[in-house]
Write an enzyme that holds these catalytic residues in place. Structure first.
Site, PDB file in Angstrom:
ATOM      1  N   HIS A 115      -3.478  -5.319   0.409  1.00 44.77           N
ATOM      2  CA  HIS A 115      -2.838  -5.833   1.787  1.00 44.77           C
ATOM      3  C   HIS A 115      -3.050  -7.343   1.824  1.00 44.77           C
ATOM      4  O   HIS A 115      -3.999  -7.789   2.226  1.00 44.77           O
ATOM      5  CB  HIS A 115      -3.626  -5.213   2.776  1.00 44.77           C
ATOM      6  CG  HIS A 115      -3.681  -3.870   3.000  1.00 44.77           C
ATOM      7  ND1 HIS A 115      -2.661  -3.319   3.882  1.00 44.77           N
ATOM      8  CD2 HIS A 115      -4.184  -2.921   2.461  1.00 44.77           C
ATOM      9  CE1 HIS A 115      -2.843  -1.841   4.001  1.00 44.77           C
ATOM     10  NE2 HIS A 115      -3.654  -1.588   2.943  1.00 44.77           N
ATOM     11  N   ARG A 138      -6.779   5.635   0.035  1.00 44.36           N
ATOM     12  CA  ARG A 138      -7.430   6.659  -0.696  1.00 44.36           C
ATOM     13  C   ARG A 138      -6.715   7.212  -1.942  1.00 44.36           C
ATOM     14  O   ARG A 138      -7.599   7.731  -2.896  1.00 44.36           O
ATOM     15  CB  ARG A 138      -7.696   7.887   0.169  1.00 44.36           C
ATOM     16  CG  ARG A 138      -8.448   7.635   1.550  1.00 44.36           C
ATOM     17  CD  ARG A 138      -8.867   9.018   2.200  1.00 44.36           C
ATOM     18  NE  ARG A 138      -9.145   9.040   3.478  1.00 44.36           N
ATOM     19  CZ  ARG A 138     -10.220   8.566   4.005  1.00 44.36           C
ATOM     20  NH1 ARG A 138     -11.269   8.626   2.816  1.00 44.36           N
ATOM     21  NH2 ARG A 138     -10.493   8.306   5.207  1.00 44.36           N
ATOM     22  N   GLU A 158      -0.820  13.012  -1.499  1.00 44.93           N
ATOM     23  CA  GLU A 158      -1.331  12.931   0.378  1.00 44.93           C
ATOM     24  C   GLU A 158       0.052  13.925   1.176  1.00 44.93           C
ATOM     25  O   GLU A 158      -0.549  14.407   2.215  1.00 44.93           O
ATOM     26  CB  GLU A 158      -1.211  11.618   0.570  1.00 44.93           C
ATOM     27  CG  GLU A 158      -1.473  11.402   2.056  1.00 44.93           C
ATOM     28  CD  GLU A 158      -1.493   9.696   2.391  1.00 44.93           C
ATOM     29  OE1 GLU A 158      -1.135   9.013   1.622  1.00 44.93           O
ATOM     30  OE2 GLU A 158      -1.799   9.330   3.756  1.00 44.93           O
ATOM     31  N   CYS A 189       0.779  -1.105  -0.070  1.00 46.51           N
ATOM     32  CA  CYS A 189       0.257  -0.017   0.198  1.00 46.51           C
ATOM     33  C   CYS A 189       0.961   1.346   0.007  1.00 46.51           C
ATOM     34  O   CYS A 189       1.509   1.511  -0.949  1.00 46.51           O
ATOM     35  CB  CYS A 189      -0.885  -0.093   1.307  1.00 46.51           C
ATOM     36  SG  CYS A 189      -2.412   0.996   0.758  1.00 46.51           S
ATOM     37  N   GLU A 203      -1.229  -9.329   3.573  1.00 44.67           N
ATOM     38  CA  GLU A 203      -1.092  -9.657   4.863  1.00 44.67           C
ATOM     39  C   GLU A 203      -2.511  -9.907   5.445  1.00 44.67           C
ATOM     40  O   GLU A 203      -2.681 -10.733   6.678  1.00 44.67           O
ATOM     41  CB  GLU A 203      -0.417  -8.606   5.730  1.00 44.67           C
ATOM     42  CG  GLU A 203      -1.012  -7.344   6.123  1.00 44.67           C
ATOM     43  CD  GLU A 203      -1.001  -6.266   5.182  1.00 44.67           C
ATOM     44  OE1 GLU A 203      -0.874  -6.469   3.912  1.00 44.67           O
ATOM     45  OE2 GLU A 203      -1.385  -5.049   5.414  1.00 44.67           O
TER      46      GLU A 203
END
Ligand code: GLN
Length: 533
Positions: free
Chosen positions: A509, A464, A407, A383, A511
């Site tokens: 993700h 996002r 961001e 990510c 994980e």
């Protein structure tokens, strides 16, 4: 058809005794006997979900397939049981109150005073029973967060008391406590357990089974004493010794016959004896590794390992699958700078850059990505970790000076990572990200494809921002390729550098979906690439 049985797990004396692991271990044993089991976590805080909580406060936020932001214990449930949980598996006080208040506004209680008892407790009971009846589970194990005696937990304990009264033999209560060893006296002490059970009794709940966490074996006398003081059968006083890995707990609970006692008390058939073969095989490989590797987990929440719970567990699964001991180094990206990053990362055989939000620690992550790329060290970016790899490539390969994610810098000249279109109008923070499972089409011939062995996968998300497709061609021409795309929107899901030994960045993700007996293919493949045989 059998009626669903409800098992409650409460905790006493102190927090962090491992209610989640005991719940998951019991569930595993019941599942291995052929029953359909699920687990639910009730959290006593006022947040609607942990999505808005800082990982330092509450550890990692776990994301389910249906896009719920939940407590990290749900990760344990999925990893142990190989099941998929959902929003209904995690309920907070905030959500309970929100539901009740919404009903009040709708006029559902017109004329009535809305109160904790019965309205809040009814809503708690509804959420518990709904899970059992909706999916026809044989067992719903409900873990009540917090410690008995907390003001916040009271409505949950009251709901448990009512359910025991209403459903009698279909409800069972397990209380987990601590039996500390006093070195000065050379003795194990049962008083905290006695007090904790008294507190439960004051709320009208008699535990049926006690699980006692201890550093030393309990012995018959201690069990007898606890049994006498707490009105619990001696054989229902279960010892839970400290072990080197949480994955041993199901085996330990089987030796203590926890599952058998539960089934007998609930009047259920024992069915087959759980063999747990794949589980034992996993443990055997975990404990007898043939290889060794050192991997750096670069993130900003390194003082609290719970913040990266699922990543750390995924490494344990993938390590066992590779028969490899992983020395996982947690590296704080805030401490990495242009002067020290080479020396700080020099011993690593692999680098993982963790997910995250905000600009703190970002430049250190970008340096780590640069190091992995330039030194041909296996790299997995998750990510924000993938986004950092993209920014690094833009700055140092494409020569886009000060390239960034919007961001971190809204006015960057090269917004190689940008806010997703459908996020642009979003102002509320809770539950508004791109969340949960989405499909990803994996390109043949890529590292990801050879890990998965197929071209269509579903992975979970929580973000996002995304790769800015305006730069797609420039990246591909320079050697960073999009090897995974969302088939509906074209959103970039996987970025790779094919010339590199193993360089994979993923927007999702992995994980969250690694399981003990089904380790995630990307983690398995990543770990494998770091082993020098
Ligand atoms: N902050 C980034 C985003 O929102 C990455 C999120 C993450 O790592 N989970 O896109």
């Amino acid at each position: 058809m059998n009626t669903t049985k409800y098992i409650f797990v409460t905790g006493g004396v102190t927090s962090s005794l491992g209610k989640g692991i005991i719940s998951a271990s019991l569930a595993k044993l019941l599942q291995a006997r052929g029953y359909k089991v699920t687990i639910q976590k009730l959290d006593p805080y006022i947040n609607i979900d942990p999505g808005t909580l800082n990982p330092y406060e509450h550890g990692e936020c776990y994301v389910t397939e249906d896009g719920a932001e939940t407590d990290l214990d749900l990760g344990h449930y999925e990893r142990f049981l190989d099941i998929t949980t959902s929003q209904s598996n995690n309920v907070t006080t905030g959500r309970i109150y929100q539901n009740v208040i919404n009903k009040e506004r709708r006029g559902d209680f017109l004329g009535k005073t809305v109160q904790i008892i019965p309205h809040i407790t009814d809503e708690i009971k509804r959420c518990i029973k709904l899970l059992g009846t909706k999916n026809k589970f044989d067992f719903v194990i409900t873990e009540i967060g917090g410690t008995v005696g907390d003001i916040e937990s009271l409505p949950y304990i009251e709901a448990l008391r009512q359910l025991k009264w209403e459903m009698g033999k279909n409800v069972l209560s397990i209380h987990l406590t601590l039996v500390p060893f006093l070195h000065a006296a050379g003795e194990l002490k049962t008083k905290p357990t006695q007090h904790s059970v008294k507190m439960l009794l004051e709320s009208g709940v008699q535990p049926d089974i006690l699980v006692l966490r201890t550093e030393h074996p309990l012995g018959k006398d201690i069990r007898r004493k606890v049994s006498l003081f707490c009105n619990v059968d001696t054989d229902s006083v279960i010892e839970s010794k400290d072990v080197s890995t949480i994955y041993e707990v199901p085996i330990l609970m089987q030796e203590e016959k926890l599952d058998e006692i539960v089934l007998k008390k609930l009047g259920m058939s024992l069915k087959e004896q759980p063999k747990l073969e794949p589980w034992r095989e996993f443990l055997k490989k975990l404990k007898n590794p043939r290889f060794k590797t050192t991997i750096g987990l670069v993130g900003k929440y390194t003082e609290l390992a719970d913040a990266y719970k699922s990543i750390i567990e995924s490494f344990i699964h993938a390590g066992s699958a590779n028969e490899c001991e992983i020395d996982l180094k947690l590296i704080n990206s805030e401490n990495l700078n242009a002067e020290n990053f080479e020396s700080k990362l020099s011993k690593l055989k692999g680098i993982l850059i963790a997910p995250g939000f905000g600009h703190r620690g970002i430049e250190g992550k970008i340096l780590a990505a640069k190091y992995a790329r330039e030194k041909n060290i296996p790299f997995l970016g998750i990510c924000l970790g993938m986004q950092c790899a993209v920014i690094e490539f833009a700055r140092n390969v494409l020569g886009f000076e000060n390239a960034n994610s919007t961001e971190m810098n809204r006015t960057t000249e090269y917004p190689v990572i940008d806010l997703m279109e459908d996020q642009k109008g979003v102002v509320e923070k809770g539950g508004t990200m791109r969340l949960g499972g989405y499909e990803c089409l994996v390109k043949k011939g890529s590292k990801a494809y050879s890990a998965y062995g197929k071209n269509m996968v579903t992975e979970r998300h929580r973000h996002r921002y995304e790769f800015n497709n305006a730069y797609f061609e420039e990246f591909e021409k320079a050697g960073m390729i999009a090897t995974g795309l969302n088939p509906d929107t074209g959103l970039v899901e996987i970025m790779e550098i094919p010339k590199h030994k193993w360089f994979v960045g993923v927007q999702f993700h992995p994980e969250y979906s690694s399981r003990v007996i089904k380790p995630h293919p990307l983690f398995v493949s990543f770990v494998k690439s770091t082993i020098e045989k």
